[in-house]
Design a protein around this motif. Sequence first.
Motif, PDB file in Angstrom:
ATOM      1  N   TRP A 150     -37.395  -2.679   1.659  1.00 43.84           N
ATOM      2  CA  TRP A 150     -37.855  -1.010   1.712  1.00 43.84           C
ATOM      3  C   TRP A 150     -39.189  -0.744   1.045  1.00 43.84           C
ATOM      4  N   LEU A 151     -39.868  -1.788   0.180  1.00 48.71           N
ATOM      5  CA  LEU A 151     -41.131  -1.244  -0.518  1.00 48.71           C
ATOM      6  C   LEU A 151     -42.201  -1.594   0.607  1.00 48.71           C
ATOM      7  N   VAL A 152     -42.212  -2.300   1.530  1.00 46.25           N
ATOM      8  CA  VAL A 152     -43.111  -2.508   2.709  1.00 46.25           C
ATOM      9  C   VAL A 152     -42.928  -1.279   3.465  1.00 46.25           C
ATOM     10  N   ARG A 153     -41.946  -0.817   3.794  1.00 41.62           N
ATOM     11  CA  ARG A 153     -41.397   0.353   4.932  1.00 41.62           C
ATOM     12  C   ARG A 153     -42.120   1.604   4.051  1.00 41.62           C
ATOM     13  N   LEU A 154     -42.059   1.563   2.702  1.00 39.85           N
ATOM     14  CA  LEU A 154     -42.535   2.796   1.894  1.00 39.85           C
ATOM     15  C   LEU A 154     -44.085   2.697   2.143  1.00 39.85           C
ATOM     16  N   ASP A 155     -44.647   1.524   1.881  1.00 39.55           N
ATOM     17  CA  ASP A 155     -46.027   1.137   2.000  1.00 39.55           C
ATOM     18  C   ASP A 155     -46.765   1.928   3.403  1.00 39.55           C
ATOM     19  N   TRP A 156     -45.731   1.729   4.505  1.00 42.07           N
ATOM     20  CA  TRP A 156     -46.281   2.194   5.895  1.00 42.07           C
ATOM     21  C   TRP A 156     -46.276   3.588   5.981  1.00 42.07           C
ATOM     22  N   GLN A 157     -45.103   4.148   5.289  1.00 45.72           N
ATOM     23  CA  GLN A 157     -44.893   5.765   5.312  1.00 45.72           C
ATOM     24  C   GLN A 157     -46.009   6.363   4.841  1.00 45.72           C
ATOM     25  N   VAL A 158     -46.350   5.870   3.590  1.00 42.12           N
ATOM     26  CA  VAL A 158     -47.809   6.513   2.738  1.00 42.12           C
ATOM     27  C   VAL A 158     -49.003   6.273   3.449  1.00 42.12           C
ATOM     28  N   MET A 159     -49.004   5.364   4.302  1.00 42.79           N
ATOM     29  CA  MET A 159     -50.235   4.982   4.978  1.00 42.79           C
ATOM     30  C   MET A 159     -50.105   5.841   6.376  1.00 42.79           C
ATOM     31  N   PHE A 160     -49.131   6.150   6.844  1.00 44.68           N
ATOM     32  CA  PHE A 160     -49.302   7.071   8.017  1.00 44.68           C
ATOM     33  C   PHE A 160     -49.189   8.567   7.507  1.00 44.68           C
ATOM     34  N   PHE A 161     -48.735   8.740   6.148  1.00 49.10           N
ATOM     35  CA  PHE A 161     -48.904  10.293   5.790  1.00 49.10           C
ATOM     36  C   PHE A 161     -50.238  10.572   5.768  1.00 49.10           C
ATOM     37  N   ARG A 162     -51.313   9.574   5.292  1.00 51.41           N
ATOM     38  CA  ARG A 162     -52.738   9.687   5.235  1.00 51.41           C
ATOM     39  C   ARG A 162     -52.948  10.937   4.098  1.00 51.41           C
ATOM     40  N   PRO A 163     -52.975  10.543   2.954  1.00 50.89           N
ATOM     41  CA  PRO A 163     -53.117  11.529   1.907  1.00 50.89           C
ATOM     42  C   PRO A 163     -54.675  12.310   1.948  1.00 50.89           C
ATOM     43  N   TYR A 164     -55.562  11.423   2.326  1.00 44.66           N
ATOM     44  CA  TYR A 164     -56.976  11.789   2.402  1.00 44.66           C
ATOM     45  C   TYR A 164     -57.161  12.931   3.229  1.00 44.66           C
ATOM     46  N   GLN A 165     -56.087  13.086   4.238  1.00 47.30           N
ATOM     47  CA  GLN A 165     -56.275  14.015   5.206  1.00 47.30           C
ATOM     48  C   GLN A 165     -55.413  15.571   4.984  1.00 47.30           C
ATOM     49  N   GLN A 166     -54.286  15.142   4.268  1.00 44.37           N
ATOM     50  CA  GLN A 166     -53.355  16.286   3.732  1.00 44.37           C
ATOM     51  C   GLN A 166     -53.908  16.945   2.515  1.00 44.37           C
ATOM     52  N   TRP A 167     -54.784  16.256   1.713  1.00 43.83           N
ATOM     53  CA  TRP A 167     -55.332  17.185   0.638  1.00 43.83           C
ATOM     54  C   TRP A 167     -56.971  16.663   0.491  1.00 43.83           C
ATOM     55  N   ALA A 168     -57.656  17.248   1.543  1.00 39.23           N
ATOM     56  CA  ALA A 168     -59.048  16.921   1.905  1.00 39.23           C
ATOM     57  C   ALA A 168     -59.793  17.558   0.805  1.00 39.23           C
ATOM     58  N   GLU A 169     -59.150  18.807  -0.033  1.00 39.02           N
ATOM     59  CA  GLU A 169     -60.297  19.356  -1.022  1.00 39.02           C
ATOM     60  C   GLU A 169     -60.582  18.485  -2.054  1.00 39.02           C
ATOM     61  N   ILE A 170     -59.658  17.540  -2.376  1.00 35.69           N
ATOM     62  CA  ILE A 170     -59.970  16.758  -3.740  1.00 35.69           C
ATOM     63  C   ILE A 170     -60.677  15.416  -3.441  1.00 35.69           C
ATOM     64  N   HIS A 171     -61.171  15.314  -1.906  1.00 35.93           N
ATOM     65  CA  HIS A 171     -61.603  13.887  -1.595  1.00 35.93           C
ATOM     66  C   HIS A 171     -62.771  13.551  -2.621  1.00 35.93           C
ATOM     67  N   ALA A 172     -63.663  14.459  -2.799  1.00 35.27           N
ATOM     68  CA  ALA A 172     -65.061  14.353  -3.465  1.00 35.27           C
ATOM     69  C   ALA A 172     -64.750  13.899  -4.935  1.00 35.27           C
ATOM     70  N   PHE A 173     -63.916  14.530  -5.530  1.00 39.61           N
ATOM     71  CA  PHE A 173     -63.485  14.257  -6.880  1.00 39.61           C
ATOM     72  C   PHE A 173     -62.801  12.818  -7.123  1.00 39.61           C
ATOM     73  N   VAL A 174     -61.921  12.267  -6.040  1.00 36.30           N
ATOM     74  CA  VAL A 174     -61.270  11.150  -6.092  1.00 36.30           C
ATOM     75  C   VAL A 174     -62.294  10.208  -5.790  1.00 36.30           C
ATOM     76  N   ASP A 175     -63.450  10.248  -5.133  1.00 38.00           N
ATOM     77  CA  ASP A 175     -64.357   9.199  -4.808  1.00 38.00           C
ATOM     78  C   ASP A 175     -65.154   8.763  -6.108  1.00 38.00           C
ATOM     79  N   TYR A 176     -65.172   9.976  -7.120  1.00 38.30           N
ATOM     80  CA  TYR A 176     -66.011   9.704  -8.298  1.00 38.30           C
ATOM     81  C   TYR A 176     -64.898   8.939  -9.176  1.00 38.30           C
ATOM     82  N   TYR A 177     -63.645   9.730  -9.281  1.00 39.49           N
ATOM     83  CA  TYR A 177     -62.728   9.196 -10.175  1.00 39.49           C
ATOM     84  C   TYR A 177     -62.375   7.744 -10.178  1.00 39.49           C
TER      85      TYR A 177
END
Length: 342
Positions: free
Chosen positions: A59-86
Amino acid sequence: MCTERKLTRLDRVFARLDREPERPAHIDVPRMTPHRIVLLAATLAFYGAIVWAVVITSWLVRLDWQVMFFRPYQQWAEIHAFVDYYVVLGQRGPTAVMVAAWLGWRSWRQHTLRPLLALGVSLLLLNITVGAAKLGMGRLGPHYATTIGSNEMGLGGDIFPSGHTANAVVTWGILAYLASTPRARRWLSALSAVTSLGVGLSTVYLGTHWLSDVLLGWAAGLLIMLALPWFEPLIARSESLIFDLRDRLRERRAGAVSVPTATPVGAPVLLKPRATPADDEVAAREATSAPRSPRAPVYLAPGPHTTRAERTPVTPVGSRRPPHTDRTTRGAAPAARPLAGG
């Protein structure tokens, strides 16, 4: 004459370290207590469970794929610049430089090389263990995945475990490990744990790591920090060897600094004024009028000597010519010669 050698920056650092004892009494060295051994065993079991869950494509591998398809960098694009520095807080080069600068100052204040040596040992263990696990399992990252739902193991990748997360645990955790008081150690431990997990989640947000990579990287870094007290005797011996080598180099330099006395540069030189013809005449007249003091010949040995007139003449006895049997002395009758013939 021995001249003073100009001290280098390294000599001044060692002179500063020699002012007080190398290890202050108020700084305690962590030991392998039963509590630490239990935590080490639990973390090792967690490490093995994560690896097994990925190998069997659980199930951990299936969770990995679900998170990857969720694409967090598109869901919360406003924090992308901060995460790049963090996420830089988990990169090995910048974090190692920052922590080494702080621990170098700690070494200067505490008059010991233990903080820098502990950092070096922990980073060496990190490179060996995490690097071997990455190459051994060969998992591909989300951007290079080939088959949906697979664990992507053994395909020549180097993503499992997360090096950013493990590096953040070690580089920031070493500050808690070297803390002077138990209270500071607790606060710094919590801060390093939050920072390392934040770095790992930043890599998941950017899509460069699976979620299981972050969990295994956190466990890998924690294993190094829990096992570090076993290497304290090695750190102490290394510190002693470094100071012994320093002392031998100082003795060798002190024996080679002796130099002969030389005329100081820029010393004033006295020059005689040029003599005039009148001065030459006066000097010649004084030289002829002044009586000369008798001087002994140079070739004579030191001691009282008599003049030639006072010496007793020595006449050699006998003739100086070599003796010849066929010659006679002058004035003596020649010997008769025998008559030859019949």
